[in-house]
Design an enzyme around this catalytic site. Structure first.
Site, mmCIF file in Angstrom:
data_model
loop_
_atom_site.group_PDB
_atom_site.id
_atom_site.type_symbol
_atom_site.label_atom_id
_atom_site.label_comp_id
_atom_site.label_asym_id
_atom_site.label_seq_id
_atom_site.Cartn_x
_atom_site.Cartn_y
_atom_site.Cartn_z
ATOM 1 N N ARG A 61 0.811 -1.225 0.000
ATOM 2 C CA ARG A 61 0.000 0.000 0.000
ATOM 3 C C ARG A 61 0.838 1.265 0.000
ATOM 4 O O ARG A 61 0.434 2.297 -0.512
ATOM 5 C CB ARG A 61 -0.908 0.022 1.240
ATOM 6 C CG ARG A 61 -2.056 -0.958 1.176
ATOM 7 C CD ARG A 61 -2.713 -1.042 2.518
ATOM 8 N NE ARG A 61 -1.710 -1.330 3.554
ATOM 9 C CZ ARG A 61 -1.950 -1.439 4.849
ATOM 10 N NH1 ARG A 61 -3.170 -1.249 5.295
ATOM 11 N NH2 ARG A 61 -0.993 -1.706 5.705
ATOM 12 N N LYS A 159 3.220 -19.236 5.368
ATOM 13 C CA LYS A 159 2.594 -19.736 6.590
ATOM 14 C C LYS A 159 2.236 -18.534 7.479
ATOM 15 O O LYS A 159 2.845 -17.484 7.303
ATOM 16 C CB LYS A 159 3.529 -20.707 7.295
ATOM 17 C CG LYS A 159 4.665 -20.045 8.084
ATOM 18 C CD LYS A 159 5.257 -21.008 9.088
ATOM 19 C CE LYS A 159 5.901 -20.253 10.213
ATOM 20 N NZ LYS A 159 6.477 -21.018 11.267
ATOM 21 N N HIS A 189 9.482 -23.298 4.446
ATOM 22 C CA HIS A 189 10.856 -23.087 3.983
ATOM 23 C C HIS A 189 11.804 -24.190 4.467
ATOM 24 O O HIS A 189 12.873 -24.369 3.909
ATOM 25 C CB HIS A 189 11.370 -21.690 4.361
ATOM 26 C CG HIS A 189 11.659 -21.505 5.804
ATOM 27 N ND1 HIS A 189 10.707 -21.093 6.694
ATOM 28 C CD2 HIS A 189 12.790 -21.679 6.510
ATOM 29 C CE1 HIS A 189 11.247 -21.027 7.885
ATOM 30 N NE2 HIS A 189 12.514 -21.376 7.819
ATOM 31 N N GLU A 227 15.800 -23.121 19.131
ATOM 32 C CA GLU A 227 16.191 -21.738 18.841
ATOM 33 C C GLU A 227 16.739 -21.113 20.111
ATOM 34 O O GLU A 227 16.309 -21.479 21.218
ATOM 35 C CB GLU A 227 14.974 -20.923 18.394
ATOM 36 C CG GLU A 227 14.313 -21.422 17.136
ATOM 37 C CD GLU A 227 13.052 -20.612 16.824
ATOM 38 O OE1 GLU A 227 13.103 -19.785 15.923
ATOM 39 O OE2 GLU A 227 12.038 -20.803 17.512
ATOM 40 N N ASP A 246 3.070 -23.020 15.544
ATOM 41 C CA ASP A 246 4.099 -22.278 14.816
ATOM 42 C C ASP A 246 5.178 -23.202 14.234
ATOM 43 O O ASP A 246 5.745 -22.897 13.190
ATOM 44 C CB ASP A 246 4.747 -21.258 15.776
ATOM 45 C CG ASP A 246 5.557 -20.217 15.030
ATOM 46 O OD1 ASP A 246 5.038 -19.660 14.048
ATOM 47 O OD2 ASP A 246 6.707 -19.958 15.428
ATOM 48 N N HIS A 251 6.730 -27.344 10.240
ATOM 49 C CA HIS A 251 8.118 -27.750 10.007
ATOM 50 C C HIS A 251 8.423 -29.161 10.535
ATOM 51 O O HIS A 251 8.962 -29.999 9.819
ATOM 52 C CB HIS A 251 9.094 -26.777 10.675
ATOM 53 C CG HIS A 251 8.891 -25.348 10.268
ATOM 54 N ND1 HIS A 251 8.587 -24.980 8.983
ATOM 55 C CD2 HIS A 251 8.970 -24.194 10.970
ATOM 56 C CE1 HIS A 251 8.478 -23.665 8.922
ATOM 57 N NE2 HIS A 251 8.704 -23.169 10.111
HETATM 58 P P1 NAP Z 1 5.144 -7.499 7.516
HETATM 59 O O1 NAP Z 1 6.552 -7.095 7.751
HETATM 60 O O2 NAP Z 1 4.072 -7.015 8.441
HETATM 61 O O3 NAP Z 1 4.782 -7.027 6.029
HETATM 62 C C1 NAP Z 1 3.462 -7.060 5.538
HETATM 63 C C2 NAP Z 1 3.455 -6.510 4.134
HETATM 64 O O4 NAP Z 1 2.118 -6.498 3.656
HETATM 65 C C3 NAP Z 1 3.982 -5.088 4.015
HETATM 66 O O5 NAP Z 1 4.718 -4.973 2.821
HETATM 67 C C4 NAP Z 1 2.690 -4.283 3.930
HETATM 68 O O6 NAP Z 1 2.978 -3.073 3.279
HETATM 69 C C5 NAP Z 1 1.827 -5.224 3.116
HETATM 70 N N1 NAP Z 1 0.391 -4.968 3.279
HETATM 71 C C6 NAP Z 1 -0.308 -4.875 4.437
HETATM 72 N N2 NAP Z 1 -1.616 -4.644 4.169
HETATM 73 C C7 NAP Z 1 -1.736 -4.608 2.817
HETATM 74 C C8 NAP Z 1 -2.817 -4.408 1.933
HETATM 75 N N3 NAP Z 1 -4.066 -4.177 2.371
HETATM 76 N N4 NAP Z 1 -2.588 -4.421 0.612
HETATM 77 C C9 NAP Z 1 -1.340 -4.645 0.126
HETATM 78 N N5 NAP Z 1 -0.271 -4.841 0.909
HETATM 79 C C10 NAP Z 1 -0.462 -4.828 2.249
HETATM 80 O O7 NAP Z 1 4.972 -9.075 7.446
HETATM 81 P P2 NAP Z 1 6.096 -10.171 7.090
HETATM 82 O O8 NAP Z 1 6.818 -10.497 8.328
HETATM 83 O O9 NAP Z 1 6.840 -9.737 5.899
HETATM 84 O O10 NAP Z 1 5.190 -11.432 6.762
HETATM 85 C C11 NAP Z 1 4.513 -11.604 5.537
HETATM 86 C C12 NAP Z 1 3.885 -13.001 5.507
HETATM 87 O O11 NAP Z 1 4.933 -13.959 5.617
HETATM 88 C C13 NAP Z 1 2.932 -13.298 6.658
HETATM 89 O O12 NAP Z 1 1.944 -14.187 6.197
HETATM 90 C C14 NAP Z 1 3.820 -14.017 7.675
HETATM 91 O O13 NAP Z 1 3.072 -14.854 8.513
HETATM 92 C C15 NAP Z 1 4.701 -14.812 6.738
HETATM 93 N N6 NAP Z 1 5.991 -15.201 7.310
HETATM 94 C C16 NAP Z 1 6.893 -14.261 7.678
HETATM 95 C C17 NAP Z 1 8.122 -14.646 8.185
HETATM 96 C C18 NAP Z 1 9.163 -13.632 8.578
HETATM 97 O O14 NAP Z 1 10.277 -14.061 8.934
HETATM 98 N N7 NAP Z 1 8.894 -12.353 8.515
HETATM 99 C C19 NAP Z 1 8.423 -16.005 8.327
HETATM 100 C C20 NAP Z 1 7.482 -16.950 7.926
HETATM 101 C C21 NAP Z 1 6.281 -16.529 7.414
HETATM 102 P P3 NAP Z 1 2.040 -1.768 3.405
HETATM 103 O O15 NAP Z 1 1.807 -1.519 4.841
HETATM 104 O O16 NAP Z 1 2.833 -0.725 2.701
HETATM 105 O O17 NAP Z 1 0.801 -2.114 2.667
#
Ligand code: NAP
Length: 498
Positions: A61, A159, A189, A227, A246, A251
């Site tokens: 966004r 996930k 992963h 961890e 989780d 995993h």
């Molecule tokens: P995050 O840091 O909160 O990022 C969320 C992303 O979604 C941001 O780019 C945000 O950007 C975008 N977003 C939010 N609302 C939106 C909307 N209405 N339209 C379009 N874009 C939108 O989350 P993350 O940690 O990257 O995780 C992303 C996914 O990966 C989740 O499902 C999480 O469970 C999974 N995951 C993450 C990790 C990790 O290590 N981070 C590991 C395993 C799985 P804007 O606010 O600019 O829209």
């Protein structure tokens, strides 16, 4: 383990460019995109795997132009590439492939521009849903509405895939409204790790192990994912989930499936996933006294920086587990009678993921003083230092009589591969598999549902009993009851070491 030829294998000699592709990363500004997806793509680009026509489109966004996004990507690559060395020229060439579109998954903003951008024919189209799962349905619906959900499109979903069987089913149903199962890539992963695939190579590429891979010769199998970190800034999210949801449901169960499954007829996606599904369906329900749950305590003298679990999640009465150890059985001909012990936790003494196959003792020891002391142990290390070790028993060198000792035959992947070769991160491999259209290392919808079908009754049992996790010391190997779980069976956990 020695290699058959003098020539050491290299990574680079095997890099085959994938087809031209457009990869849209929804959530392109998020944590996962910055830490894993974009640096991973950059490494594939440097390795020569991305064809010149490939494009990566970040979408979120936040109002930003392509130049602003490229700056963000460059910073992320520098911050999260570790010791990976690259030139500014390489980075610039990669950035030239990157574009950005401000899009709202729940609104109309940006969709017409994306549809226009994706209108080129003859390229692989992949959409990575790196956003909250609450947005998966919105994204799928809009991709269809704007003509991007055609039969050749692929979606990658992160996930957590649901939080129980009911929500996972609902999510599967929603995605199935817009995409065929063959277009859906559910990421775990752990399946992208080199050693996990090596597990299959070791099992099904060697004559040595498979004949012994059953209850007749295997005493038990342990899977540990430990961890050292606590919940960190994810406290609120983690407290709604816990170690079972989780880590275990995805995993650890995936690792269990790969270690226990029957040999698939072919190394193709459905053949492999059919066999994994059969393992999950053959898992026994877990008895209440075969599960230990724990919550880590604060680090003594360092409570401000390393608070206990309940403080970290901001709930003094939280009953969510940060540690779990359990014993289960697989009711089939191959494994009847062999226990599988699974263990995972935060704030443990070392960061280590390992699968250990402990073989039975020899049926009769001719070395009487050593009777029953020696067992072969095959240990598959996922992290750190990916590699495989086989413990074998030999004679202790020297003139001191016939005394036996256990020594490791060690294959560290870093050493086995040619010096300088870079290991491939799980995300890199999995993203390239999406482009290649290979679903083998991705979870199928029925697998995910079956896994929740096994974990749901366990979680419901805790809720019904108001089960309270046992406290354990930070930097330990979990609650003492976890050690007891093994000791009762005359066994012990392998030490968690980095
Ligand atoms: P995050 O840091 O909160 O990022 C969320 C992303 O979604 C941001 O780019 C945000 O950007 C975008 N977003 C939010 N609302 C939106 C909307 N209405 N339209 C379009 N874009 C939108 O989350 P993350 O940690 O990257 O995780 C992303 C996914 O990966 C989740 O499902 C999480 O469970 C999974 N995951 C993450 C990790 C990790 O290590 N981070 C590991 C395993 C799985 P804007 O606010 O600019 O829209």
């Amino acid at each position: 383990m020695t290699q058959h030829s003098d020539q050491r294998p290299t990574m680079s000699s095997r890099v085959i460019p994938v087809e031209p592709f457009d990869l849209v990363i929804f959530g392109g500004t998020g944590d996962l995109a910055r830490r894993k997806i974009l640096p991973g793509l950059f490494r594939r680009f440097c390795a020569g795997q991305m064809p010149p026509q490939a494009r990566v489109i970040g979408a979120a966004r936040t109002d930003m132009d392509t130049a602003g996004f490229r700056t963000m990507v460059a910073e992320a690559i520098k911050e999260f590439s570790g010791s990976y060395s690259f030139t500014q020229a390489k980075l610039d060439a990669f950035l030239a492939r990157i574009e950005y579109l401000a899009i709202d998954a729940r609104g109309e903003k940006g969709w017409a521009e994306l549809a226009e951008l994706m209108s080129d024919e003859g390229r692989v189209e992949a959409y990575y849903f790196s956003v909250s799962p609450a947005l998966f349905g919105d994204l799928a619906e809009r991709l269809q509405k704007w003509g991007m959900a055609d039969a050749s499109a692929r979606i990658v979903v992160e996930k957590p895939f649901g939080r129980d069987l009911e929500t996972a089913r609902a999510l599967n149903k929603t995605l199935a409204t817009y995409f065929d199962e063959s277009q859906i890539y559910r990421i775990d992963h752990y399946l992208g790790k080199e050693t996990v695939q090596n597990l299959m190579a070791v099992r099904f590429g060697n004559m040595l192990f498979e004949p012994l891979w059953n209850a007749q010769y295997v005493d038990h199998i342990q899977i540990t994912v430990a961890e050292t970190v606590g919940v960190g800034g994810r406290g609120e999210y983690y407290d709604k989930s816990g170690a079972m949801r989780d880590m275990v449901q995805n995993h650890l169960m995936q690792l269990l499936c790969l270690i226990a499954m029957e040999p698939p007829a072919r190394f193709d996606p459905d053949a492999v996933r059919d066999e994994k599904l059969k393992v999950i369906r053959a898992l026994d329900p877990v008895l209440a006294h075969h599960i230990i749950r724990g919550q880590y305590q604060a680090e003594p003298m360092n409570e401000a920086e390393a608070p206990g679990y309940r403080t970290a999640v901001g709930d003094a009465r939280s009953r969510t587990e940060s540690f779990i150890a359990l014993k289960t059985h697989i009711s089939n001909w191959r494994w009847a009678g062999t226990p599988f012990y699974l263990r995972t936790g935060k704030r443990m003494e070392a960061r280590s993921s390992e699968i250990t196959v402990v073989f039975k003792e020899t049926p009769h020891s001719i070395f009487s003083e050593d009777a029953g002391k020696h067992r072969n142990v095959l240990s598959i290390r996922l992290q750190p230092n990916e590699g495989i070790t086989l413990g074998v028993t030999i004679k202790e060198p020297g003139p001191g009589g016939m005394r036996l000792i256990d020594v490791p035959l060690d294959m560290s992947f870093a050493e086995a591969l040619e010096e300088g070769a870079e290991s491939v991160d799980a995300y890199e491999r999995l993203i390239m598999d999406v482009i290649r259209g290979n679903q083998t290392l991705f979870m199928r919808g029925d697998e995910v549902e079956a896994a929740w079908g096994w974990t749901d009754p366990i979680i419901e049992g805790w809720e019904a009993r108001n089960d309270v996790p046992k406290p354990y010391e930070s930097g330990s190997d979990g609650p003492t009851d976890s050690t007891e779980l093994m000791r009762r069976d005359g066994r012990e956990w392998r030490k968690v070491t980095a």
